[in-house]
Design an enzyme around this catalytic site. Sequence first.
Site, PDB file in Angstrom:
ATOM      1  N   LYS A   1       0.825  -1.216   0.000  1.00 41.71           N
ATOM      2  CA  LYS A   1       0.000   0.000   0.000  1.00 41.71           C
ATOM      3  C   LYS A   1       0.859   1.265   0.000  1.00 41.71           C
ATOM      4  O   LYS A   1       0.619   2.183  -0.771  1.00 41.71           O
ATOM      5  CB  LYS A   1      -0.922   0.047   1.232  1.00 41.71           C
ATOM      6  CG  LYS A   1      -2.026  -0.981   1.240  1.00 41.71           C
ATOM      7  CD  LYS A   1      -3.026  -0.725   2.351  1.00 41.71           C
ATOM      8  CE  LYS A   1      -2.439  -0.784   3.753  1.00 41.71           C
ATOM      9  NZ  LYS A   1      -1.914  -2.095   4.144  1.00 41.71           N
TER      10      LYS A   1
ATOM     11  N   ARG B   1      -9.681   1.897   8.824  1.00 44.66           N
ATOM     12  CA  ARG B   1      -9.259   0.521   9.070  1.00 44.66           C
ATOM     13  C   ARG B   1     -10.329  -0.291   9.789  1.00 44.66           C
ATOM     14  O   ARG B   1     -10.084  -1.443  10.138  1.00 44.66           O
ATOM     15  CB  ARG B   1      -7.984   0.533   9.906  1.00 44.66           C
ATOM     16  CG  ARG B   1      -6.754  -0.020   9.181  1.00 44.66           C
ATOM     17  CD  ARG B   1      -5.601   0.040  10.149  1.00 44.66           C
ATOM     18  NE  ARG B   1      -4.428  -0.666   9.765  1.00 44.66           N
ATOM     19  CZ  ARG B   1      -3.381  -0.106   9.164  1.00 44.66           C
ATOM     20  NH1 ARG B   1      -3.405   1.142   8.796  1.00 44.66           N
ATOM     21  NH2 ARG B   1      -2.294  -0.823   8.937  1.00 44.66           N
TER      22      ARG B   1
ATOM     23  N   ARG C   1      11.216  -7.036   4.621  1.00 46.80           N
ATOM     24  CA  ARG C   1      11.038  -5.617   4.264  1.00 46.80           C
ATOM     25  C   ARG C   1      11.989  -4.705   5.037  1.00 46.80           C
ATOM     26  O   ARG C   1      12.184  -4.863   6.236  1.00 46.80           O
ATOM     27  CB  ARG C   1       9.582  -5.244   4.578  1.00 46.80           C
ATOM     28  CG  ARG C   1       9.242  -3.807   4.320  1.00 46.80           C
ATOM     29  CD  ARG C   1       7.773  -3.627   4.122  1.00 46.80           C
ATOM     30  NE  ARG C   1       7.003  -3.645   5.366  1.00 46.80           N
ATOM     31  CZ  ARG C   1       5.712  -3.339   5.408  1.00 46.80           C
ATOM     32  NH1 ARG C   1       5.057  -3.035   4.304  1.00 46.80           N
ATOM     33  NH2 ARG C   1       5.056  -3.370   6.551  1.00 46.80           N
TER      34      ARG C   1
ATOM     35  N   ARG D   1      10.882  -2.286  10.443  1.00 50.57           N
ATOM     36  CA  ARG D   1       9.882  -1.765  11.377  1.00 50.57           C
ATOM     37  C   ARG D   1       9.714  -2.721  12.549  1.00 50.57           C
ATOM     38  O   ARG D   1       9.663  -3.935  12.359  1.00 50.57           O
ATOM     39  CB  ARG D   1       8.539  -1.612  10.650  1.00 50.57           C
ATOM     40  CG  ARG D   1       8.364  -0.278  10.011  1.00 50.57           C
ATOM     41  CD  ARG D   1       7.161  -0.216   9.137  1.00 50.57           C
ATOM     42  NE  ARG D   1       5.917  -0.667   9.756  1.00 50.57           N
ATOM     43  CZ  ARG D   1       4.721  -0.579   9.176  1.00 50.57           C
ATOM     44  NH1 ARG D   1       4.612  -0.052   7.978  1.00 50.57           N
ATOM     45  NH2 ARG D   1       3.639  -1.007   9.784  1.00 50.57           N
TER      46      ARG D   1
ATOM     47  N   ARG E   1      -1.307  -8.459  13.195  1.00 54.61           N
ATOM     48  CA  ARG E   1      -1.776  -7.462  12.218  1.00 54.61           C
ATOM     49  C   ARG E   1      -2.666  -8.102  11.157  1.00 54.61           C
ATOM     50  O   ARG E   1      -3.650  -7.507  10.719  1.00 54.61           O
ATOM     51  CB  ARG E   1      -0.570  -6.748  11.582  1.00 54.61           C
ATOM     52  CG  ARG E   1       0.098  -5.790  12.579  1.00 54.61           C
ATOM     53  CD  ARG E   1       1.472  -5.340  12.118  1.00 54.61           C
ATOM     54  NE  ARG E   1       1.455  -4.623  10.861  1.00 54.61           N
ATOM     55  CZ  ARG E   1       2.513  -4.501  10.053  1.00 54.61           C
ATOM     56  NH1 ARG E   1       3.663  -5.071  10.369  1.00 54.61           N
ATOM     57  NH2 ARG E   1       2.426  -3.830   8.949  1.00 54.61           N
TER      58      ARG E   1
HETATM   59  P1  AMP Z   1       0.677   0.942   8.647  1.00 52.93           P
HETATM   60  O1  AMP Z   1       1.907   1.751   8.456  1.00 52.93           O
HETATM   61  O2  AMP Z   1      -0.490   1.431   7.828  1.00 52.93           O
HETATM   62  O3  AMP Z   1       0.911  -0.538   8.489  1.00 52.93           O
HETATM   63  O4  AMP Z   1       0.222   1.167  10.177  1.00 52.93           O
HETATM   64  C1  AMP Z   1       1.050   0.755  11.242  1.00 52.93           C
HETATM   65  C2  AMP Z   1       0.243   0.666  12.519  1.00 52.93           C
HETATM   66  O5  AMP Z   1      -0.293   1.971  12.850  1.00 52.93           O
HETATM   67  C3  AMP Z   1      -0.965  -0.248  12.467  1.00 52.93           C
HETATM   68  O6  AMP Z   1      -0.631  -1.618  12.677  1.00 52.93           O
HETATM   69  C4  AMP Z   1      -1.815   0.317  13.616  1.00 52.93           C
HETATM   70  O7  AMP Z   1      -1.284  -0.068  14.872  1.00 52.93           O
HETATM   71  C5  AMP Z   1      -1.578   1.819  13.460  1.00 52.93           C
HETATM   72  N1  AMP Z   1      -2.585   2.413  12.556  1.00 52.93           N
HETATM   73  C6  AMP Z   1      -2.370   2.936  11.313  1.00 52.93           C
HETATM   74  N2  AMP Z   1      -3.524   3.367  10.771  1.00 52.93           N
HETATM   75  C7  AMP Z   1      -4.504   3.115  11.682  1.00 52.93           C
HETATM   76  C8  AMP Z   1      -5.910   3.296  11.707  1.00 52.93           C
HETATM   77  N3  AMP Z   1      -6.575   3.826  10.672  1.00 52.93           N
HETATM   78  N4  AMP Z   1      -6.590   2.911  12.839  1.00 52.93           N
HETATM   79  C9  AMP Z   1      -5.947   2.406  13.894  1.00 52.93           C
HETATM   80  N5  AMP Z   1      -4.624   2.156  13.924  1.00 52.93           N
HETATM   81  C10 AMP Z   1      -3.893   2.511  12.833  1.00 52.93           C
END
Ligand code: AMP
Length: 221
Positions: free
Chosen positions: A13, A88, A127, A161, A172
């Site tokens: 993404k 989400r 990654r 990460r 996740r």
């Molecule tokens: P990402 O970089 O999109 O994979 O997001 C990393 C982490 O940030 C996720 O696993 C959640 O813990 C948190 N996070 C990101 N976006 C959201 C969202 N819309 N709602 C809740 N937690 C989020």
Amino acid sequence: MRIVLVGPPGAGKGTQAAYLAENLSIPHISTGDLFRANISQGTALGKQAKAYIHAGNLVPDEVTIAMAQDRMAQPDAVNGFLLDGFPRNVSQAQALDQALTADDVRLDAVLDLEVPEEEVVKRIAGRRICRNNSAHVFHITYSPSKQEGVCDACGGELYQRGDDSEETVRTRLEVYHTQTEPIIDYYKAQGLVVTISALGKVTEVTERAMEALKRDPASQG
Ligand code: AMP
């Protein structure tokens, strides 16, 4: 255009969002990036979010929705945006709808990136991400940087990460299936979903996505 990008962790993404946002001249808004920036700056928001992210769980809605809406209200997002990682869950999607309706605008498409689960695990385990720019993404086997640990694009330090560990990835994925996948049906009911395969080269997926965005989502059923 106003676009939402959905797909499991590891679907690409962030990578696709960066290219698509550039092609479409709209800002790329990633709630994950916003949280990580807050964490590295040690803000109150970052402190609130840190433990949830570390465990692979969702940050509570009230914190997330306020942060996302704040970002969408910035001048660069007035005429469009590409949301990556938000909404989400269904209540975030409803909050987004309410905010858009209040502004008398609507989403144009929800781009759903499909990728098989075994591929997701392989992608995430290897990654590596640049500290300077999260759109600079490498993979130790599939797309290694020329020099180990150094970003080809800007020379930044590459890191893994904390929430890309195998155990957290499982959480996740579980969170994705139980909480995020239902938003696909929510948006299908609005005729907004376009689904594409996220397999193949980055450039191929971007082309596929650009083509899909030209089609009317309602024609996809
Ligand atoms: P990402 O970089 O999109 O994979 O997001 C990393 C982490 O940030 C996720 O696993 C959640 O813990 C948190 N996070 C990101 N976006 C959201 C969202 N819309 N709602 C809740 N937690 C989020």
